[in-house]
Design an enzyme around this catalytic site. Structure first.
Site, mmCIF file in Angstrom:
data_model
loop_
_atom_site.group_PDB
_atom_site.id
_atom_site.type_symbol
_atom_site.label_atom_id
_atom_site.label_comp_id
_atom_site.label_asym_id
_atom_site.label_seq_id
_atom_site.Cartn_x
_atom_site.Cartn_y
_atom_site.Cartn_z
ATOM 1 N N PRO A 2 0.823 -0.972 0.327
ATOM 2 C CA PRO A 2 -0.201 -0.262 -0.170
ATOM 3 C C PRO A 2 0.833 0.894 0.467
ATOM 4 O O PRO A 2 1.811 1.219 0.786
ATOM 5 C CB PRO A 2 -1.178 -0.210 1.555
ATOM 6 N N GLU A 3 0.826 2.329 -0.253
ATOM 7 C CA GLU A 3 1.260 3.648 -0.372
ATOM 8 C C GLU A 3 -0.381 4.116 0.845
ATOM 9 O O GLU A 3 -1.463 2.991 1.328
ATOM 10 C CB GLU A 3 0.752 4.199 -2.022
#
Length: 268
Positions: A2-3
């Site tokens: 994830p960002e």
DNA sequence: CTTTCAGCCTGACGGC
DNA sequence: TGCCGTCAGGCTGAAA
């Protein structure tokens, strides 16, 4: 995986189902993550109420009556809410059963993530820069921090001491929107251009959050619904394909071990 | 101090 | 079909 938008989407998906609930049982199936899962975490957390869940950078903080748990999704982690009867998948390393019947499962094939408990804070949070979507993060900050720095601008904005939560995808997209080459020296960019860049970083993150996060590989948010921001990516993952502005083939270089796609014509 | 780089892991994909 | 190399959303700690 994830960002920041994916972490935020996960937080928003999970929060309404777990805050206020009592932890019936936390089971660690494989505690060999980036750091070993805290010894005795099952006994420590049993019967405790989840008071709140918050986010700092890409860390999720689950506040308990005594202490807190800090969760990081690393490169390939995800959280899912399932019914406790749902069969565990491969790489479901931790599960937290709540008194309301909900089960939160932590899934992470590469095991670069983390799940820790502490009642004494976390050193990982000590030297973090500002959150990108607050007024603490400005073009002026980028300008001042970058003076005399030789580092390329892309790794500079991906440095958590500069600003948190700007990963490879959104760094690439923000630089394209700001018409700045990713390999340009950070110390040789004007205040004016940094002010525009800071605005693009905020826009690109905010719109990704608004759209529910990027779907990449195995990402699903806390409700199991995929995001779809990938449809609006203009450079990331598009090396060799035409620039959406000028039509020339996008260049793909490596900067600090990360692939960096940009347009030789539109970015300077 | 700043900057680079190996390494932590598994899985997907392309070439042969 | 399988084997091999490369690459992937992050971050740390050590080397240069």
């Amino acid at each position: 995986m994830p960002e920041l938008p994916e972490v935020e989407t996960t937080l928003r998906g999970v929060a309404p189902h777990i805050v206020g609930q009592i932890i019936d049982r936390l089971t660690v199936h494989n505690g060999s993550l980036r750091w070993p899962v805290t010894e005795g975490i099952s006994e420590i957390t049993k019967g405790q109420q989840i008071v709140a869940i918050t986010r700092r950078a890409k860390y999720l903080l689950v506040e308990l009556e005594r202490g807190s748990m800090m969760i990081h999704l690393g490169m390939s982690g995800s959280l899912r809410l399932v019914d406790r009867k749902t069969e565990r998948r491969k790489h479901d390393h931790i599960e937290m059963q709540l008194a309301n019947g909900v089960c939160l499962r932590y899934h992470d094939p590469r095991r670069f993530g983390a799940w820790l408990w502490s009642d004494n804070g976390y050193p990982q949070l000590n030297h973090l820069g500002p959150e990108p979507l607050t007024d603490e993060f400005t073009g002026k900050r980028l300008f001042e921090l970058s003076r005399k720095r030789k580092i390329a601008v892309k790794p500079f904005i991906m440095d958590n001491q500069t600003v948190v939560g700007v990963g490879n995808i959104y760094a690439s997209e923000a630089l394209f929107r700001g018409a700045i080459r990713p390999d340009r020296q950070a110390g040789r960019i004007s205040l004016q251009r940094y002010e525009l860049l800071a605005g693009h970083i905020k826009d690109v993150l905010a719109s990704a959050i608004a759209q529910g996060g990027t779907t990449l590989r195995d990402f699903v948010n806390g409700n199991g619904e995929p995001g779809y921001f990938q449809q609006t990516l203009m450079v990331y993952g598009r090396g060799g394909q035409p620039c959406v502005h000028c039509g020339k083939a996008l260049k793909d270089i490596r900067l600090g071990q990360r692939s960096s796609v940009f347009c030789l014509t539109c970015q300077r």
